[in-house]
Design an enzyme around this catalytic site. Structure first.
Site, PDB file in Angstrom:
ATOM      1  N   ASP A   1      32.668 -45.843 -56.588  1.00  0.00           N
ATOM      2  CA  ASP A   1      33.098 -44.449 -56.748  1.00  0.00           C
ATOM      3  C   ASP A   1      31.821 -43.619 -56.832  1.00  0.00           C
ATOM      4  O   ASP A   1      30.972 -43.880 -57.691  1.00  0.00           O
ATOM      5  CB  ASP A   1      33.917 -44.401 -58.051  1.00  0.00           C
ATOM      6  CG  ASP A   1      34.510 -43.054 -58.388  1.00  0.00           C
ATOM      7  OD1 ASP A   1      34.371 -42.103 -57.589  1.00  0.00           O
ATOM      8  OD2 ASP A   1      35.130 -42.953 -59.469  1.00  0.00           O
TER       9      ASP A   1
ATOM     10  N   HIS B   1      40.570 -46.019 -62.845  1.00  0.00           N
ATOM     11  CA  HIS B   1      40.319 -45.739 -64.267  1.00  0.00           C
ATOM     12  C   HIS B   1      40.881 -46.912 -65.060  1.00  0.00           C
ATOM     13  O   HIS B   1      42.083 -47.042 -65.240  1.00  0.00           O
ATOM     14  CB  HIS B   1      40.956 -44.419 -64.691  1.00  0.00           C
ATOM     15  CG  HIS B   1      40.210 -43.227 -64.152  1.00  0.00           C
ATOM     16  ND1 HIS B   1      39.327 -42.492 -64.910  1.00  0.00           N
ATOM     17  CD2 HIS B   1      40.172 -42.692 -62.917  1.00  0.00           C
ATOM     18  CE1 HIS B   1      38.784 -41.544 -64.155  1.00  0.00           C
ATOM     19  NE2 HIS B   1      39.288 -41.625 -62.933  1.00  0.00           N
TER      20      HIS B   1
ATOM     21  N   ASP C   1      33.615 -36.355 -53.263  1.00  0.00           N
ATOM     22  CA  ASP C   1      33.776 -37.548 -54.095  1.00  0.00           C
ATOM     23  C   ASP C   1      34.492 -38.618 -53.268  1.00  0.00           C
ATOM     24  O   ASP C   1      35.608 -38.400 -52.793  1.00  0.00           O
ATOM     25  CB  ASP C   1      34.577 -37.182 -55.346  1.00  0.00           C
ATOM     26  CG  ASP C   1      34.495 -38.242 -56.426  1.00  0.00           C
ATOM     27  OD1 ASP C   1      34.374 -39.435 -56.105  1.00  0.00           O
ATOM     28  OD2 ASP C   1      34.586 -37.859 -57.615  1.00  0.00           O
TER      29      ASP C   1
ATOM     30  N   GLU D   1      27.758 -38.638 -59.091  1.00  0.00           N
ATOM     31  CA  GLU D   1      28.365 -39.867 -59.592  1.00  0.00           C
ATOM     32  C   GLU D   1      27.821 -41.096 -58.870  1.00  0.00           C
ATOM     33  O   GLU D   1      27.642 -41.076 -57.649  1.00  0.00           O
ATOM     34  CB  GLU D   1      29.887 -39.802 -59.389  1.00  0.00           C
ATOM     35  CG  GLU D   1      30.631 -41.038 -59.860  1.00  0.00           C
ATOM     36  CD  GLU D   1      32.147 -40.911 -59.719  1.00  0.00           C
ATOM     37  OE1 GLU D   1      32.602 -40.132 -58.863  1.00  0.00           O
ATOM     38  OE2 GLU D   1      32.860 -41.605 -60.469  1.00  0.00           O
TER      39      GLU D   1
ATOM     40  N   GLU E   1      29.584 -40.207 -64.267  1.00  0.00           N
ATOM     41  CA  GLU E   1      29.765 -38.973 -63.499  1.00  0.00           C
ATOM     42  C   GLU E   1      29.666 -37.704 -64.340  1.00  0.00           C
ATOM     43  O   GLU E   1      30.665 -37.154 -64.768  1.00  0.00           O
ATOM     44  CB  GLU E   1      31.062 -38.999 -62.705  1.00  0.00           C
ATOM     45  CG  GLU E   1      32.322 -39.315 -63.453  1.00  0.00           C
ATOM     46  CD  GLU E   1      33.536 -39.284 -62.505  1.00  0.00           C
ATOM     47  OE1 GLU E   1      33.647 -38.355 -61.692  1.00  0.00           O
ATOM     48  OE2 GLU E   1      34.374 -40.201 -62.600  1.00  0.00           O
TER      49      GLU E   1
ATOM     50  N   HIS F   1      33.977 -43.760 -66.318  1.00  0.00           N
ATOM     51  CA  HIS F   1      35.086 -44.665 -66.608  1.00  0.00           C
ATOM     52  C   HIS F   1      34.766 -46.070 -66.144  1.00  0.00           C
ATOM     53  O   HIS F   1      33.993 -46.266 -65.210  1.00  0.00           O
ATOM     54  CB  HIS F   1      36.354 -44.163 -65.896  1.00  0.00           C
ATOM     55  CG  HIS F   1      36.132 -43.799 -64.462  1.00  0.00           C
ATOM     56  ND1 HIS F   1      36.370 -44.664 -63.434  1.00  0.00           N
ATOM     57  CD2 HIS F   1      35.630 -42.668 -63.881  1.00  0.00           C
ATOM     58  CE1 HIS F   1      36.059 -44.069 -62.280  1.00  0.00           C
ATOM     59  NE2 HIS F   1      35.590 -42.861 -62.526  1.00  0.00           N
TER      60      HIS F   1
END
Ligand code: MN
Ligand code: MN
Length: 307
Positions: free
Chosen positions: A96, A164, A85, A287, A190, A156
């Site tokens: 992300d 976040h 990640d 993700e 994700e 998010h």
């Protein structure tokens, strides 16, 4: 939406996608986790971005929030399921993205279920669409292949220097979940899937990631603790960081770890314990980050294949 902001998101997304794919190709049995993550973090800088958080490399039933520590000897195990990640920011605007690599083909069905879930989920992301519809797409894709979504993890909203930013995109279907995608915002989608229970718990013994929680009341701190806080505030602001990024502050690794734990206990730092599937099921994750522009156009900033 500011043209410069859009450009920053797209650049962050391009770097994140490239580094994710390059680092994922390094995942093979016996390879040190720290070598993979340091490669990723250095490559982000080389390409003109900055890490938005420490490279996370999570093995088997660990779902998220593990980054190698200083002197980490851990290697990729035989037959492992490895989640990588990666977060990149350009001027604070964050992309992300994550992939899962399975080193034993018995886990291919799990991987494919979650990859499919991300594809179905991305089809639901458009201006004004409900977060609940994304949750439904994820849950259906994973459950129809005989696995469970991890329902206490999810996507998010993202904001400048905030990974976040307050809104949560569910990995389960609940029609009562509020929230809709808004133009001008970025979201990380994700899905996580497992052959376990579908829940993660914190492994409180394994904390490798922190972020700044608040400043102030410095007089009770040691000089090392003060320099940690100053360094974090200056270099990472509110973004997550790890001890590897502070190793120049002291040659005493135990003192560094002790200081980070103490700063967390005092409320200066937030800690992010490793998240482990409750029944130690195998976990896969994919993700992407999506930017919704004013024109209603949806841009998947992390372009390219999900694997
Ligand atoms: Mn991520
Ligand atoms: Mn994320």
């Amino acid at each position: 939406m500011d043209e410069e902001v859009v450009k920053a998101y797209i650049r962050a997304g391009e770097i994140a996608a490239r580094v994710r794919d390059e680092a994922a190709r390094m995942i093979e049995p016996g390879r040190r986790l720290i070598d993979i993550c340091e490669y990723a973090e250095n490559r982000i800088v080389e390409l003109g971005g900055a890490p938005a958080f420490p490279c996370n490399i999570s093995i088997n039933s660990v779902a998220a929030h593990y980054t190698p520590v200083i002197g980490d000897e851990a290697v990729v195990p035989e037959g492992a399921v490895v989640k990588l990640d990666v977060g990149v920011h350009v001027d604070g605007y964050i992309a992300d993205t994550a992939v899962t690599v399975a080193l034993d083909e018995r886990w291919t069905p799990l991987i494919e279920a979650v990859r499919e879930a991300l594809e179905r989920a991305l089809e639901t992301v458009r201006p004004g669409a409900r977060f609940a519809d994304t949750g439904r797409a994820i849950a259906e894709a994973i459950q129809s292949r005989g696995f469970r979504p991890i329902v206490n993890l999810g996507g998010h909203s993202l904001a400048r220097y905030r990974v976040h930013a307050g809104e949560s995109i569910p990995n389960a279907f609940d029609p009562a979940i509020p929230g809709r995608y808004s133009p001008g915002k970025a979201y990380a989608i994700e899905p996580f899937g497992t052959n376990g229970e579908g829940l993660v718990v914190e492994d409180r013994e394994t904390v490798t990631i922190y972020s700044l929680a608040r400043l102030g009341l410095r007089r009770r701190l040691t000089s090392l603790e003060r320099s940690i806080l100053e360094e974090v505030q200056r270099r990472f602001r509110t973004l997550p960081f790890t001890e590897r990024w502070l190793s120049h502050l002291t040659s005493d690794v135990q003192a560094l770890r002790k200081s980070l734990r103490r700063l967390a206990r005092m409320g200066f730092l937030t800690q992010y314990p490793a998240l482990v599937e409750r029944r130690r099921g195998m976990v896969a994750q994919f993700e992407h980050t999506v930017l919704i522009t004013d024109g209603g156009e949806v841009i998947v900033t992390t372009s390219g294949s999900t694997g």
